[in-house]
Design a protein around this motif. Structure first.
Motif, PDB file in Angstrom:
ATOM      1  N   UNK A  42       0.832  -1.200   0.000  1.00 51.88           N
ATOM      2  CA  UNK A  42       0.000   0.000   0.000  1.00 51.88           C
ATOM      3  C   UNK A  42       0.870   1.256   0.000  1.00 51.88           C
ATOM      4  N   UNK A  43       1.896   1.271   0.855  1.00 48.80           N
ATOM      5  CA  UNK A  43       2.752   2.460   0.926  1.00 48.80           C
ATOM      6  C   UNK A  43       3.549   2.634  -0.356  1.00 48.80           C
ATOM      7  N   UNK A  44       3.963   1.521  -0.947  1.00 45.56           N
ATOM      8  CA  UNK A  44       4.640   1.582  -2.242  1.00 45.56           C
ATOM      9  C   UNK A  44       3.716   2.234  -3.271  1.00 45.56           C
ATOM     10  N   UNK A  45       2.446   1.810  -3.269  1.00 44.87           N
ATOM     11  CA  UNK A  45       1.482   2.363  -4.221  1.00 44.87           C
ATOM     12  C   UNK A  45       1.253   3.846  -3.959  1.00 44.87           C
ATOM     13  N   UNK A  46       1.166   4.228  -2.691  1.00 44.71           N
ATOM     14  CA  UNK A  46       0.973   5.634  -2.350  1.00 44.71           C
ATOM     15  C   UNK A  46       2.172   6.460  -2.811  1.00 44.71           C
ATOM     16  N   UNK A  47       3.367   5.912  -2.580  1.00 43.61           N
ATOM     17  CA  UNK A  47       4.590   6.605  -2.988  1.00 43.61           C
ATOM     18  C   UNK A  47       4.611   6.787  -4.511  1.00 43.61           C
ATOM     19  N   UNK A  48       4.308   5.704  -5.232  1.00 36.98           N
ATOM     20  CA  UNK A  48       4.290   5.794  -6.700  1.00 36.98           C
ATOM     21  C   UNK A  48       3.272   6.820  -7.181  1.00 36.98           C
TER      22      UNK A  48
END
Lengths: 278, 300
Positions: B73-79
């Motif tokens: 989820x955090x990876x997706x938010x960062x992207x």
């Protein structure tokens, strides 16, 4: 209109020289799609690329017709886009009229509630709406692509803005002549607000013809796909056949490109209507 | 009851008739689903835990906890934020420049340029993404062909973790800039010529004319372009779905793509609803911040 401001020839040349490469970048993908769609499969992957096809052929379109249900997808897209456009023309104009005239003190309150709906992104509502459509038996049915968008905050907003600029005396005169409220709306308001609802209709037609995520979620059989979603299935099935893919892309894109050139003013008008009022 | 008040009553009743379709659609298709989305976020629809679409189970804040603890989820938010931070400022700066450069040109040239910039925008983003699917192809794509002309080796645009997200950002900028060019041009056109004439008489050069006339009067359009651009870029989905499916190794996994995948491929509807709510809070906060930074200066 800021043209007569004195500008040097050099400045104009500079602007054209600076802008042209970006304009070319903007158009290149669509140009590439169009020329490639008409290339024979032997020449499609040529590098250096043939910027003009050496040989023009309809092969890709024939393959498209034979291997994909592209006619059905086109019909689906046409039905969905037209119904949504007509629905919004009627319902947004009706609601815009009611909100413009504010006969009840509740109207401004309701209006802002609907406008707040514009802030809600699609990914919030799509999951519950998906379940609702499944429960109603509308999964894999065109109704699920049409009914939820038959009236939209954007269209209601534009119609309200426009109808507020129409003088109320026109309705009053019709009422004195004994017209019913229903007649006042259809005979006076609706014809007069044609420029605004034509724009609302156009935007919904284009938007729903092009729509991707919601039809992707709501349909699963080949027969129920709209053009953009059907096109996506071509990619996974025939990922190497770029000619076929470009033919499908052209079939999806060309009607909107033609519509744009026929109605440029309305396209631009719809974009700026919302922005200049802030 | 007087005639006047019965007339008013009649108008009110009729306005309710006119409002009815829009209002019913709004309640059924927006208001109720929003409420349901909030409720769903507290339920598990996990088919692997014996729950399902027809038998959800109340799990309290579990979904939020799982989502907030998941690296994906955090990876997706960062992207998603990277995508937005790359696309919106670049696109806004470019389109503002385009609009300013176009201003002194003759009508016909202006029309041609506007159409050129706007044309990709009238086409479905699925079409655009599929054309770029080919342009990005490492062996047969135009992009690597152009690179080879300049003497550079092939880049694996979409298959390379470093390049995948920037590639999609590039595509998003050059196919999505039409709307802001049109809005900026319209805003420039609305500025009265007399202001520039007055400024020129007082000896103001073109930079000062821009600084004190063009820029302040274009601020509302600027705010609009910024907010709309941010909202739509934070919701990017179609190119991700068609070009990379979130890969390679989650390098292009964006928030809405993750929500789609969680809900409609893994059927974790509750968890996806929780993600959507968290994203909504983020998007809303960003839009609000942009508004409050730019808005007060509008009045001055």
């Amino acid at each position: 209109m800021a043209h007569n401001r004195r500008v040097s020839k050099r400045q104009i040349w500079l602007a054209v020289v600076l802008l042209s490469p970006f304009a070319a970048i903007s158009l290149l993908p669509l140009y590439w799609m169009m020329v490639s769609a008409f290339k024979p499969s032997a020449a499609i992957l040529n590098l250096p690329p043939d910027w003009l096809p050496e040989q023009v052929t309809l092969d890709n379109f024939v393959t498209l017709l034979q291997s994909a249900r592209v006619l059905r997808w086109t019909a689906n897209s046409l039905v969905v886009a037209s119904l949504v456009a007509v629905g919004n023309i009627v319902f947004d104009t009706m609601a815009g009229y009611a909100f413009a005239r504010r006969h009840s003190r509740w109207h401004p309150w309701l209006f802002w509630m609907i406008m707040a709906g514009m802030m809600i992104p699609e990914q919030i509502t799509m999951i519950p709406l998906f379940l609702m459509m499944v429960n109603w038996g509308w999964y894999n049915h065109l109704a699920a692509l049409v009914v939820p968008t038959l009236a939209t905050p954007f269209g209601i907003f534009l119609m309200k803005q426009f109808i507020e600029s129409l003088p109320e005396e026109l309705e009053a005169a019709a009422r004195i002549d004994g017209a019913s409220e229903w007649h006042v709306f259809w005979r006076v308001i609706f014809p007069l607000s044609r420029p605004a609802w034509a724009m609302v209709g156009l935007f919904h037609f284009v938007g729903n013809w092009n729509r991707f995520l919601w039809p992707l979620i709501m349909t699963h059989s080949d027969d129920m796909r709209t053009l953009p979603v059907g096109l996506a299935t071509l990619q996974s099935q025939y990922s190497i056949d770029f000619g076929l893919l470009m033919a499908g892309a052209a079939v999806t894109a060309l009607p909107m490109i033609l519509l744009f050139f026929a109605m440029q003013k309305s396209f631009y008008g719809g974009l700026t209507a919302g922005s200049l009022k802030t | 009851m007087t005639i006047r008040s019965s007339y008013r009553r009649r108008l009110q009743l009729w306005s309710l008739v006119f409002l009815a379709p829009a209002l019913i659609l709004f309640v059924v298709m927006t208001l109720i689903p929003v409420a349901q989305a909030v409720i769903m976020a507290f339920y598990s629809y996990d088919p692997f835990r014996g729950n399902s679409i027809v038998r959800p189970q109340f799990v309290g804040l579990d979904n939020f906890a799982t989502v907030l603890r998941s690296a994906g989820f955090w990876q997706a938010m960062k992207n998603t934020l990277l995508f937005s931070l790359g696309v919106v400022p670049l696109s806004t700066a470019l389109t503002l420049t385009f609009a300013l450069l176009m201003q002194p040109l003759r009508r016909a040239y202006q029309h041609a340029f506007k159409a050129a910039f706007y044309l990709p925008g009238v086409v479905s983003d699925a079409v655009i993404a599929l054309i770029w699917f080919w342009i990005f192809n490492p062996t047969f794509g135009l992009l690597n062909y152009f690179l080879s002309l300049l003497g550079f080796g092939p880049i694996y645009w979409l298959a390379d973790e470093t390049w995948a997200l920037p590639s999609i950002m590039l595509m998003a900028v050059v196919s999505g800039w039409g709307v802001s060019v049109i809005i900026f041009s319209a805003a420039i056109d609305q500025i009265p010529e007399s202001l520039y004439e007055a400024a020129a008489i007082e000896g103001a050069g073109s930079w000062r004319q821009f600084r004190h006339i063009t820029w302040p009067l274009m601020r509302p359009a600027f705010l609009f372009v910024l907010v709309i651009g941010t909202l739509s870029s934070l919701q990017v989905f179609t190119p991700i779905y068609l070009l990379t499916r979130g890969g390679p190794n989650r390098a292009t996994q964006t928030a809405v793509y993750l929500i789609y995948e969680t809900a409609f491929e893994y059927l974790q509807l509750g968890r996806a609803a929780a993600m959507a709510l968290i994203l909504f809070v983020l998007v809303f906060t960003l839009a609000f911040v942009q508004f409050s930074i730019l808005r007060p200066k509008l009045e001055s």
